[in-house]
Design a protein around this motif. Structure first.
Motif, mmCIF file in Angstrom:
data_model
loop_
_atom_site.group_PDB
_atom_site.id
_atom_site.type_symbol
_atom_site.label_atom_id
_atom_site.label_comp_id
_atom_site.label_asym_id
_atom_site.label_seq_id
_atom_site.Cartn_x
_atom_site.Cartn_y
_atom_site.Cartn_z
ATOM 1 N N ILE A 104 4.507 -2.982 -8.933
ATOM 2 C CA ILE A 104 4.421 -2.561 -7.561
ATOM 3 C C ILE A 104 4.585 -3.527 -6.461
ATOM 4 O O ILE A 104 5.518 -3.342 -5.751
ATOM 5 C CB ILE A 104 2.797 -2.144 -7.009
ATOM 6 N N LYS A 105 4.363 -5.010 -6.629
ATOM 7 C CA LYS A 105 4.444 -5.996 -5.979
ATOM 8 C C LYS A 105 5.902 -6.177 -5.808
ATOM 9 O O LYS A 105 6.451 -6.808 -4.842
ATOM 10 C CB LYS A 105 3.743 -7.130 -6.187
ATOM 11 N N SER A 118 2.361 1.825 -3.426
ATOM 12 C CA SER A 118 1.405 2.378 -4.374
ATOM 13 C C SER A 118 1.271 3.704 -4.133
ATOM 14 O O SER A 118 1.118 4.199 -5.268
ATOM 15 C CB SER A 118 0.069 1.230 -3.934
ATOM 16 N N ASN A 163 0.750 -1.031 -0.056
ATOM 17 C CA ASN A 163 0.018 0.196 0.042
ATOM 18 C C ASN A 163 0.955 1.368 0.080
ATOM 19 O O ASN A 163 0.448 2.232 -0.646
ATOM 20 C CB ASN A 163 -0.833 -0.148 1.386
ATOM 21 N N THR A 183 0.006 -4.212 -10.809
ATOM 22 C CA THR A 183 0.140 -3.013 -12.006
ATOM 23 C C THR A 183 1.513 -3.113 -12.111
ATOM 24 O O THR A 183 2.347 -2.637 -11.410
ATOM 25 C CB THR A 183 -0.350 -1.653 -11.181
ATOM 26 N N ARG A 210 1.829 6.408 -6.901
ATOM 27 C CA ARG A 210 0.513 7.199 -7.552
ATOM 28 C C ARG A 210 1.110 8.523 -7.299
ATOM 29 O O ARG A 210 0.839 9.348 -8.181
ATOM 30 C CB ARG A 210 -0.439 6.911 -6.724
ATOM 31 N N VAL A 229 -4.589 1.114 -8.795
ATOM 32 C CA VAL A 229 -3.148 0.894 -8.617
ATOM 33 C C VAL A 229 -3.242 -0.485 -7.841
ATOM 34 O O VAL A 229 -3.615 -0.319 -6.584
ATOM 35 C CB VAL A 229 -2.218 1.919 -8.364
ATOM 36 N N THR A 230 -2.875 -1.507 -8.268
ATOM 37 C CA THR A 230 -2.770 -2.811 -7.345
ATOM 38 C C THR A 230 -1.383 -3.236 -7.415
ATOM 39 O O THR A 230 -0.296 -2.829 -7.932
ATOM 40 C CB THR A 230 -3.651 -3.829 -7.992
ATOM 41 N N GLY A 231 -1.025 -4.348 -6.787
ATOM 42 C CA GLY A 231 0.396 -4.909 -6.467
ATOM 43 C C GLY A 231 0.860 -5.582 -7.942
ATOM 44 O O GLY A 231 1.845 -5.526 -8.061
#
Length: 131
Positions: free
Chosen positions: A119-120, A62, A59, A81, A66, A77-79
């Motif tokens: 992101i992850k 992210s 989070n 992405t 962002r 926006v997720t992991g």
């Protein structure tokens, strides 16, 4: 032994439904879950690896991404992405990594930074460096 080509990721596993394992990503050990899943009863088994990055870290990463890319709140926006899906170029990615280093008080090696695409992946790397 399963390994991906073109990167330094490898997973030791055996063909069971789900296996807790150690994932090596750019010489950093990460907690991972390795599973073999079917999307429907007739589909072949698919190999899936998911890393156990702290939800709080995902989070925070992210939010940083962002802000760095000036994304609106309605942009999802997720992991999973990818930075490229958000319109980030190589310079944006470098700036994101620099901001992550500053925010989490870690140092990311250049080779590791070049391999971060989602992101992850960034959150997993941050979690592994904080230990």
């Amino acid at each position: 032994m399963a390994s991906s080509t073109g990167s330094s990721m490898s997973v030791k596993c055996c063909p069971q439904r789900c296996l807790r394992s150690s994932l090596i990503y750019n010489n950093y050990a990460l907690k991972s879950s390795v599973s073999f899943v079917r999307t429907n009863p007739r589909a072949p088994l698919r190999f899936r690896v998911s890393c156990a990055a702290n939800t709080e870290t995902v989070n925070k990463v992210s939010a940083i991404v962002r802000k760095q890319l000036a994304l609106t709140e309605d942009r999802e926006v997720t992991g999973e992405t990818k930075f490229s899906e958000l319109g980030a170029d190589s310079l944006d990615t470098v700036e994101i990594v620099m901001k992550l280093e500053e925010e989490f008080c870690v140092t990311v090696e250049e080779e590791s930074a070049q391999n971060i695409t989602t992101i992850k992946e960034a959150a997993d790397l941050i979690d592994s460096l904080k230990k």
